[in-house]
Enzyme design. Structure first.
Site: not given
Length: 186
Positions: A20, A42, A50
């Site tokens: 990522y 988000e 995350w």
């Protein structure tokens, strides 16, 4: 041969996080559905790692019809209940309702979500030398959050807006010398 420099936030152990960071974070993302996906994820990330969201991203995409704004905006209470029962995603009623609400708000934007968000691009932001130089919010993220809220979006405070800006390339917060900074398309 020396190891390449990389931002420290993804660590070095998890290949999902590294991929990522190296291939996605900070690269320009445009298009209403693509930006909507990032806004929704988000918001789901708020208060969580995350990495948790990354590991569930394909489940989120399946559960939310590929983050099609038109499809998610048409969700009913029955869809919200379906999502609350889906163990493959983060089952938080407020965040699920925010995703549905935000799809409806996105449909009402005359210029579209992508164009609205990209008005807040900060291509000339200072290059961070270390992760300590990376802010949690900026005047731009505060303005973006305010504009989204003005249009009826929820779960889009300044910190979430800045994370969005970083993720989709409105700002390049890869540290100086990071291998992904040099790979980022202009």
């Amino acid at each position: 041969m020396t190891e390449p420099i990389r931002c420290t936030w993804p660590g070095m152990a998890d290949p999902t996080y590294l991929a990522y960071h190296d291939e996605e974070w900070g690269r320009p993302v445009k298009g209403d559905d693509a930006v909507f996906e990032r806004v929704a994820l988000e918001a789901f990330q708020s208060g969580l790692s995350w990495l948790t969201i990354l590991r569930k991203r394909e489940n989120f995409r399946a559960a939310f019809d590929g983050f099609s704004i038109v499809k998610v905006a048409a969700y009913t209470e029955q869809d919200a209940q379906r999502l609350l029962g889906d163990p493959g995603i983060v089952r938080n009623r407020a965040k699920i309702e925010a995703a549905i609400n935000n799809a409806r708000a996105a449909l009402e934007l005359p210029e579209g979500l992508s164009d609205l968000v990209w008005r807040f691009s900060e291509p000339d932001a200072a290059v961070p030398r270390t992760m300590a130089d990376v802010p949690a919010t900026t005047p731009g993220s505060k303005a973006l959050a305010k504009e989204l809220k003005r249009h009826g979006f929820t779960f889009v405070g300044p910190t979430t807006a800045y994370a969005l800006m970083q993720a989709i390339g409105l700002v390049n917060d890869h540290i100086e010398g990071c291998l992904a900074r040099s790979r980022r398309p202009a």
